[in-house]
Structure formats: structure tokens, C-alpha cells
Enzyme design. Structure first.
Site, PDB file in Angstrom:
ATOM      1  N   ASN A 167       0.799  -1.227   0.000  1.00  0.00           N
ATOM      2  CA  ASN A 167       0.000   0.000   0.000  1.00  0.00           C
ATOM      3  C   ASN A 167       0.830   1.276   0.000  1.00  0.00           C
ATOM      4  O   ASN A 167       0.291   2.350  -0.236  1.00  0.00           O
ATOM      5  CB  ASN A 167      -0.948   0.014   1.209  1.00  0.00           C
ATOM      6  CG  ASN A 167      -0.250  -0.303   2.499  1.00  0.00           C
ATOM      7  OD1 ASN A 167       0.367  -1.358   2.651  1.00  0.00           O
ATOM      8  ND2 ASN A 167      -0.322   0.595   3.454  1.00  0.00           N
ATOM      9  N   THR A 187     -26.343  -9.013  12.140  1.00  0.00           N
ATOM     10  CA  THR A 187     -27.251  -8.660  11.037  1.00  0.00           C
ATOM     11  C   THR A 187     -26.484  -7.924   9.943  1.00  0.00           C
ATOM     12  O   THR A 187     -25.694  -7.021  10.222  1.00  0.00           O
ATOM     13  CB  THR A 187     -28.409  -7.790  11.572  1.00  0.00           C
ATOM     14  OG1 THR A 187     -29.100  -8.570  12.558  1.00  0.00           O
ATOM     15  CG2 THR A 187     -29.371  -7.396  10.457  1.00  0.00           C
ATOM     16  N   CYS A 212      -3.476   5.274   6.373  1.00  0.00           N
ATOM     17  CA  CYS A 212      -4.182   4.389   7.298  1.00  0.00           C
ATOM     18  C   CYS A 212      -3.547   4.416   8.688  1.00  0.00           C
ATOM     19  O   CYS A 212      -4.177   4.080   9.656  1.00  0.00           O
ATOM     20  CB  CYS A 212      -4.153   2.949   6.807  1.00  0.00           C
ATOM     21  SG  CYS A 212      -4.875   2.771   5.203  1.00  0.00           S
TER      22      CYS A 212
END
Ligand code: PLP
Length: 394
Positions: free
Chosen positions: A148, A238, A335
Site C-alpha cells: 500500500n 445482522t 491508514c
């Protein structure tokens, strides 16, 4: 605005935004519910998963996660747990994303033997070191597809074959995981034998907060998040239906006409690199010179990335100067750019502190043009010249 920070995150495709809004509005039923609304939501999921599956090697399944970091954590934690009775050794590289490096640090504290393979000066990890380290205690090898910070394409195809052959010869099992977060949508991963692949939707013009882990048939990791049994029991909770729908469409759009898009991306990348070289002296590339677009070109550079060190200039100062012209780049990797230390990737490549401090990462996406590069080259050259005159290290 000229956005050159696509390896941090990408602008979402408008089609994805529209689809997600529509799904959020109309498919709010819980996919696990037995009524019609639930059934419709589960259909949305099925369609999206099929779109992602089509970008992965056949003979596997897509487990949805919340991001690339979670996918990496799941691969390493659940992968090692699955084979812990066979051995206690994990091999990875010194240039992985913190999502892998921090996870193996934790596993080390729990008694695992962790090996970090070295890289050469262009950031390619050593296949010879991997061969020397493989033994009957090894259960997991994790090597990223594309780095990256530098864009270096790693020898993952060769490494994966070596790992599987070793396991076969010795009657053991070793999972091969690749962090494909920077590669997905640019490097075709379908023709590979990887056991586990991590991806993250916001890196390929999809939504943030959603990712996936490809799991080859037969790998069957133990669950990472326990609960109601969603994601075929591997990761309960969920489902984020709009996010998954968005990731599915973004995957499909990114993996369509990849050759054509890579050709354009390579042209724009080379144009930027040549323009910077022609207009600014005393700069050097961190990573390979040559661009590559497939798993068969390890040691070359993915066309989305260009990491340049400008001698005598601090990358951070350059970043904020370019920002005033609405040109967005990054230093190292955004990041984890709140870490004050030098980039672990450039350090592993043997770069000195001053060289690392002068590094800027330009990362391209599908929306960038050659015309934008003309502006970026001009503004960068002017800023570098000014800082060198003033001495930006003072
Ligand atoms: N792996 C690599 C190679 C990355 O570049 C990133 C993010 O930049 C991640 C993992 C983490 O992905 P996410 O931001 O989705 O958690």
C-alpha cells in the site's frame, strides 16, 4: 480538486451511492426474517455476493466483514486457531499493513512463532527466505498482493505454489493468505490458488465500513464473531444490506474491463513519474520502476501507486502545500499516518530517515487524467524548488 490519495480511500461510484440509497429506503427488512421483506433483502445480498464471487477464484465463498482490517484479523486469528494442533508458526513479511503486523504481534504474545520475511530495496519480499523458513511447524503464510505504500507486486503466486507443494510433500496443511486490499480491481486474482483473500470496498470506489474475506472451499475457518449464524456461521451479526449491495456493484464495476482501465492508469502513472523526473532533480522512486498489472509480474509496480522521495524536502510540508491548490496526496500510508515513526515499509527497504521524510505517495484511481497530472507536476515542481531554496529541513 485533484485527488491523488486513492490508496487511502476512493471516491464512491455514483451508481453505488444511488443503489445504496435505494436499498436503504426499500430493502430494510432483516435478511434473516421469514416474511417477504426479509426474503427481498436476502435476495439483494445474494446478488451482491454473486458479483463479488465473480471477481475471486472459483471454488470458494465470500464472507462479508466490516473492513479490510477485520478480514486480515479473521484470516490470521481464525486461520491459526484452525490449525493450532498441527503447528505454531506463522510466516509473513516486514512490509505488511498494520492490520496484519499488529495481529501477528498479538499472536506472538500468545506463544506463536512469527517470522517476518525481509524485502529487497524495491520492496519485493524474498521467496528464498520463505523457502528457508517453511517447516512442519508452519500453518499459515500471509503475504500481501500489492504493497500500500510503494505499489510493489509481491511474488504471491510463486509463494502460494511453494507453500502448497511443501504442505503436500510433508503431509501437513498450510493456509496461504493474501491481503488483496490494494490489488482488488486492478490485479486479476481469479487465476490463483489462494486459500484466503482480504479485500475492502472503499479501496475500489465502494462504501466505507465494509469488506470481505474470500475463503477457498475446504478451508472452513472457525467463526470469528459468534452469534446468530449469519455469513454461514463464520461471522454473525445482522448484515449491512446497503453496504453489501454497494460493495457488490463496486466490485463488478471495478473488475469489468480491467485491462483497459489498467492501460489508462499505467499511462497516467508513467506520465506523472516522467513529468516529475523531467522537472525536478534529485528525486527517486520508492518501489519498482516498471509497472505491472498481473500476478505474473512480481517485483513490478501496480499502476495505482507512485511513491517518490524528494531530497531536501519534507513530504509532510509538500503535502500541505499541495493541499492549498486542492491537490491531495499522502506521506507513507494514511491508514496509520498518525504514527510519528518512519514508515516501516521504507525502513525495511533500507531507506534512510531523511529519504523517508521526503517521501510522498501519489495514488491514482479510475477518475484521474493526464491533464490533472500536468497541474500536479507543475505545482509539485514549484513547491519543491521553493522549499529547497528556503531549506525545508531547517
Ligand atoms: N490492508 C492494506 C494493504 C491496506 O492498504 C489497508 C488500508 O489502507 C487495509 C488492509 C485496511 O483496510 P480498511 O481500511 O478497510 O480497514
Amino acid at each position: 480538486m485533484i485527488y491523488l490519495d486513492n490508496s487511502s480511500t476512493t471516491k464512491q461510484f455514483s451508481e453505488v451511492t444511488r443503489l445504496m440509497a435505494d436499498v436503504a429506503e426499500n430493502n430494510f427488512g432483516n435478511p434473516s426474517s421469514l416474511h417477504q421483506l426479509g426474503y427481498e433483502s436476502s435476495n439483494v445480498l445474494r446478488k451482491a455476493i454473486a458479483q463479488i464471487d465473480a471477481c475471486f477464484p472459483s471454488g470458494g465463498r465470500t464472507i462479508v466483514t466490516s473492513c479490510g482490517t477485520e478480514s486480515d484479523n479473521m484470516a490470521l486469528v481464525s486461520g491459526s486457531a484452525k490449525l493450532k494442533r498441527q503447528g505454531r508458526k506463522i510466516i509473513t513479511t516486514a512490509v505488511e499493513h498494520p492490520a496484519v503486523l499488529r495481529t501477528v504481534e498479538r499472536l506472538k504474545e500468545e506463544g506463536w512463532d512469527i517470522v517476518l520475511l525481509p524485502v529487497d530495496k524495491e520492496g519485493t519480499s524474498s521467496i528464498e527466505a520463505l523457502e528457508a523458513e517453511l517447516d512442519e511447524n508452519t500453518v499459515l503464510v500471509s503475504i500481501m498482493t500489492v504493497n500500500n505504500e510503494t505499489g510493489t507486486i509481491q511474488p504471491v503466486k510463486k509463494a502460494c505454489t511453494m507453500v502448497h507443494n511443501f504442505a503436500k510433500e510433508h503431509g501437513t496443511r498450510i493456509f496461504f493468505h493474501t491481503d488483496g486490499v490494494q490489488a482488488f480491481g486492478k490485479i486479476d486474482l481469479r487465476n490463483s490458488d489462494f486459500d484466503l483473500i482480504s479485500i475492502s470496498a472503499h479501496k475500489f470506489h465502494g462504501p466505507k465500513g465494509i469488506g470481505a474475506l474470500y475463503m477457498k472451499n475446504g478451508v472452513n475457518l472457525p467463526p470469528f464473531i459468534m452469534g446468530g449464524g449469519q455469513e454461514r456461521g463464520f461471522r454473525s451479526g445482522t448484515e449491512n444490506v446497503p453496504g453489501i449491495a454497494g460493495m457488490g456493484l463496486a466490485a463488478q464495476m471495478s473488475c469489468t474491463d480491467m485491462d483497459e482501465k489498467n492501460k489508462k492508469l499505467s499511462e497516467v502513472n508513467n506520465y506523472l513519474y516522467n513529468g516529475l523526473k523531467a522537472n525536478i532533480k534529485d528525486i527517486f522512486i520508492n518501489g519498482p520502476e516498471t509497472i505491472g498489472t498481473s500476478l505474473d509480474e512480481p517485483g513490478s509496480r501496480c499502476p495505482s501507486l507512485l511513491n517518490i522521495s524528494f531530497e531536501g524536502v519534507r513530504g509532510e510540508v509538500l503535502l500541505h502545500t499541495l493541499e492549498q491548490d486542492e491537490i491531495y496526496v499522502s506521506t507513507g500510508s494514511a491508514c496509520h499516518s498518525n504514527n510519528t515513526g518512519d514508515s516501516h515499509v521504507l525502513t525495511a527497504m533500507g531507506r534512510k530517515h531523511k529519504e523517508i521524510e521526503g517521501a510522498v505517495r501519489f495514488s491514482l484511481g479510475q477518475f484521474n487524467t493526464v491533464e490533472e497530472m500536468d497541474v500536479a507536476i507543475d505545482r509539485t515542481a514549484k513547491a519543491v524548488e521553493r522549499f529547497r531554496r528556503l531549506g525545508s529541513f531547517r
